[in-house]
Structures are given as structure tokens and as C-alpha cells.
Design an enzyme around this catalytic site. Structure first.
Site, PDB file in Angstrom:
ATOM      1  N   ASP A   1       0.829  -1.202   0.000  1.00 62.67           N
ATOM      2  CA  ASP A   1       0.000   0.000   0.000  1.00 62.67           C
ATOM      3  C   ASP A   1       0.867   1.255   0.000  1.00 62.67           C
ATOM      4  OD1 ASP A   1      -2.414   1.378   0.046  1.00 62.67           O
ATOM      5  OD2 ASP A   1      -2.574   1.341   2.223  1.00 62.67           O
TER       6      ASP A   1
ATOM      7  N   GLU B   1      -4.308   5.116  -6.134  1.00 64.31           N
ATOM      8  CA  GLU B   1      -5.180   5.713  -5.134  1.00 64.31           C
ATOM      9  C   GLU B   1      -5.376   7.205  -5.404  1.00 64.31           C
ATOM     10  OE1 GLU B   1      -3.633   2.959  -1.440  1.00 64.31           O
ATOM     11  OE2 GLU B   1      -2.720   4.931  -1.730  1.00 64.31           O
TER      12      GLU B   1
END
Length: 122
Positions: A17, A74
């Protein structure tokens, strides 16, 4: 590393992430057998170094492709970002362009628990 290996043996999908910010580094890609690379939203923000940011983003996407890892970008907020990222070869997008964040209860009410479980399993 052994915990990640065990999780993969149990069928978990491993994602790195916020890649490109904080403590993430290229050694993560070398050492961790991750399945998905989530690219940090900072690469989409306007900056005085926009061209450099685009070059780095393009390189990260190409590197992930070479490693056989789908990318999730993202912080996607505009159609223009979707189009630009698609041209770079990004696979998956996450951000308010598609939907605002919702609490779990609201998600389950809208889509039902069966659809939520099916989406999580795919």
C-alpha cells in the site's frame, strides 16, 4: 517475510500500500512477494515537479507490469486522471471520481452482504 509467505499459503492476496511514499522502497518489491502494487495518491497531486512525478509514475507502472503485478492508483478524482493513467497502463483505480467513501453498514445496505462477500472473494 515468513508471515507473508504463510498468509499467501492460506490464499491471502498481498498488496503493498501507498507505494512511492513514506517507508516504501524498491526493496519491498524485491523482498516481499506481493501480488498487487497500490500507488500512492501523491503522484496525482499538482506540484511544481509535475513532469518528474509523471515520469516516476510511468516507471512504477512499467516496473509493476514487468513483475506481473496489477497496479491500483489511489486518489483518482477526475476523468482526465483516469484517461492519463489508462494510457500509462494502470489496471485499477480507487478514488472519489468513482464513489465517495461510505461506512460498512451503508455499503451492505446498498449492495447486500452476499454481493459484498462475492466482491471480496473476486
Amino acid at each position: 517475510m515468513s508471515l507473508i509467505r504463510r498468509l499467501k499459503e492460506y490464499g491471502f492476496v498481498i498488496a503493498i500500500d501507498d507505494f512511492g511514499s513514506g517507508y516504501s522502497s524498491l526493496s519491498f518489491l524485491k523482498d516481499i512477494q506481493a501480488d498487487i502494487l497500490k500507488i500512492d495518491m501523491d503522484f496525482l497531486r499538482k506540484t511544481e515537479h509535475q513532469e518528474r512525478s509523471r515520469i516516476i509514475l510511468r516507471s512504477i507502472v512499467a516496473l509493476a507490469r514487468e513483475l506481473g503485478m496489477p497496479t491500483v492508483v489511489e486518489g483518482v478524482e477526475t476523468l482526465q486522471q483516469v484517461e492519463d493513467l489508462t494510457k500509462l497502463g494502470c489496471n485499477i483505480f480507487q478514488g472519489v471520481y468513482f464513489a465517495q467513501p461510505v461506512p460498512v453498514a451503508a455499503y451492505l445496505e446498498r449492495f447486500g452482504e452476499e454481493k459484498a462477500v462475492a466482491a471480496a472473494e473476486s
